[in-house]
Design a protein around this motif. Structure first.
Motif, mmCIF file in Angstrom:
data_model
loop_
_atom_site.group_PDB
_atom_site.id
_atom_site.type_symbol
_atom_site.label_atom_id
_atom_site.label_comp_id
_atom_site.label_asym_id
_atom_site.label_seq_id
_atom_site.Cartn_x
_atom_site.Cartn_y
_atom_site.Cartn_z
ATOM 1 N N GLY A 3 0.822 -1.214 0.000
ATOM 2 C CA GLY A 3 0.000 0.000 0.000
ATOM 3 C C GLY A 3 0.848 1.253 0.000
ATOM 4 O O GLY A 3 1.905 1.292 0.639
ATOM 5 N N ASP A 4 0.427 2.279 -0.728
ATOM 6 C CA ASP A 4 1.147 3.545 -0.753
ATOM 7 C C ASP A 4 0.666 4.419 0.398
ATOM 8 O O ASP A 4 -0.531 4.681 0.524
ATOM 9 C CB ASP A 4 0.921 4.268 -2.080
ATOM 10 C CG ASP A 4 1.598 3.555 -3.242
ATOM 11 O OD1 ASP A 4 2.647 2.928 -2.998
ATOM 12 O OD2 ASP A 4 1.080 3.621 -4.360
ATOM 13 N N LEU A 5 1.604 4.843 1.225
ATOM 14 C CA LEU A 5 1.284 5.638 2.402
ATOM 15 C C LEU A 5 2.224 6.830 2.482
ATOM 16 O O LEU A 5 3.263 6.864 1.834
ATOM 17 C CB LEU A 5 1.451 4.779 3.668
ATOM 18 C CG LEU A 5 0.646 3.487 3.725
ATOM 19 C CD1 LEU A 5 1.083 2.646 4.907
ATOM 20 C CD2 LEU A 5 -0.830 3.789 3.824
ATOM 21 N N ILE A 6 1.866 7.796 3.322
ATOM 22 C CA ILE A 6 2.718 8.963 3.548
ATOM 23 C C ILE A 6 3.478 8.743 4.850
ATOM 24 O O ILE A 6 2.904 8.359 5.864
ATOM 25 C CB ILE A 6 1.879 10.251 3.640
ATOM 26 C CG1 ILE A 6 1.110 10.479 2.336
ATOM 27 C CG2 ILE A 6 2.775 11.455 3.958
ATOM 28 C CD1 ILE A 6 0.097 11.603 2.405
ATOM 29 N N CYS A 7 4.773 9.003 4.794
ATOM 30 C CA CYS A 7 5.632 8.896 5.970
ATOM 31 C C CYS A 7 6.280 10.254 6.206
ATOM 32 O O CYS A 7 6.814 10.856 5.275
ATOM 33 C CB CYS A 7 6.696 7.824 5.752
ATOM 34 S SG CYS A 7 7.797 7.625 7.161
ATOM 35 N N CYS A 8 6.216 10.717 7.438
ATOM 36 C CA CYS A 8 6.790 12.009 7.804
ATOM 37 C C CYS A 8 8.063 11.788 8.615
ATOM 38 O O CYS A 8 8.034 11.166 9.671
ATOM 39 C CB CYS A 8 5.784 12.807 8.628
ATOM 40 S SG CYS A 8 6.438 14.380 9.227
ATOM 41 N N TYR A 9 9.186 12.283 8.100
ATOM 42 C CA TYR A 9 10.449 12.262 8.824
ATOM 43 C C TYR A 9 10.673 13.662 9.373
ATOM 44 O O TYR A 9 10.432 14.650 8.670
ATOM 45 C CB TYR A 9 11.605 11.888 7.892
ATOM 46 C CG TYR A 9 11.526 10.465 7.385
ATOM 47 C CD1 TYR A 9 12.024 9.410 8.151
ATOM 48 C CD2 TYR A 9 10.962 10.173 6.154
ATOM 49 C CE1 TYR A 9 11.952 8.102 7.697
ATOM 50 C CE2 TYR A 9 10.878 8.871 5.694
ATOM 51 C CZ TYR A 9 11.381 7.843 6.475
ATOM 52 O OH TYR A 9 11.309 6.553 6.021
ATOM 53 N N TYR A 10 11.113 13.748 10.621
ATOM 54 C CA TYR A 10 11.305 15.072 11.210
ATOM 55 C C TYR A 10 12.476 15.076 12.179
ATOM 56 O O TYR A 10 12.876 14.042 12.705
ATOM 57 C CB TYR A 10 10.027 15.547 11.913
ATOM 58 C CG TYR A 10 9.666 14.748 13.148
ATOM 59 C CD1 TYR A 10 10.034 15.183 14.415
ATOM 60 C CD2 TYR A 10 8.945 13.562 13.054
ATOM 61 C CE1 TYR A 10 9.716 14.455 15.552
ATOM 62 C CE2 TYR A 10 8.617 12.832 14.180
ATOM 63 C CZ TYR A 10 9.005 13.285 15.431
ATOM 64 O OH TYR A 10 8.685 12.560 16.550
ATOM 65 N N THR A 11 13.021 16.278 12.405
ATOM 66 C CA THR A 11 14.050 16.483 13.419
ATOM 67 C C THR A 11 13.497 17.487 14.419
ATOM 68 O O THR A 11 12.539 18.206 14.141
ATOM 69 C CB THR A 11 15.361 17.016 12.808
ATOM 70 O OG1 THR A 11 15.106 18.288 12.201
ATOM 71 C CG2 THR A 11 15.936 16.067 11.781
#
Length: 188
Positions: free
Chosen positions: A27-35
């Protein structure tokens, strides 16, 4: 994805934010990477839901000490996309009943997983509304009709098995004939 970046960046304690489309269990999903300040995914989802429609809220939030950069000093999106996303599928608990085993197999088939445990949450393992429809189809031979609301309310195989066994699900109607005649549209 830039709009999602802007919203998440508004959260106090966020330094850098990059959202990418990732494929998890087919499945295509959104992933948020943050600092910045490490924050719980639930808190970040709640914050994002104030400004974004549900389909734009990232499924995963991953804190990084340092954002990867390319030779030009910009975010290295290919590296972010290639990072492994840990889902809770590693917490394997074997099924206790035949029905749980059947549902676990359907979860694994639907989400393209090696195996799914009895306490694996369908949505935490990468399930979406579209894959829930596939799961419902995969479980159609159980003798009861499941809905998306049933999967949402009972997201683990153990909970779903208990729900089905309780008789709360709608029984599948029996066909009164072997075949149905074609309609005029189907004939033409």
């Amino acid at each position: 994805l830039g709009e999602i970046d802007q919203v998440i960046r508004k959260k106090e304690g966020m330094d850098e934010v990059a959202n990418v489309n990732v494929t998890v269990h087919g499945g295509d999903l959104i992933c948020c990477y943050y600092t910045g300040t490490e924050t719980s995914p639930a808190e970040l989802k709640e914050f994002a839901s104030k400004w974004l429609p549900e389909y734009m809220i990232p499924e995963y939030f991953i804190h990084l000490d340092k954002m990867p950069r390319n030779d030009r000093g910009k975010f290295d999106y290919p590296t972010l996309k290639a990072m492994e996303i840990k889902t809770n599928e590693a917490e394997y608990e074997p099924p206790e009943t035949e029905l749980e085993e059947r549902i676990c197999k359907a979860y694994a088939d639907t989400l393209d997983m090696e195996r799914a445990g009895a306490t694996a949450d369908f949505f935490d393992c990468g399930g979406t509304s579209l894959s829930a429809a596939v799961l419902i189809s995969n479980l159609s031979d159980l003798g009861s009709t499941l809905s998306f609301q049933d999967i949402s309310a009972h997201p683990t195989p153990r909970e779903l098995a208990a729900f089905i066994e309780s008789g709360s699900s709608v029984e599948k109607p029996k066909m009164d004939r072997e075949a149905c005649p074609l309609t005029k549209t189907q004939i033409a």
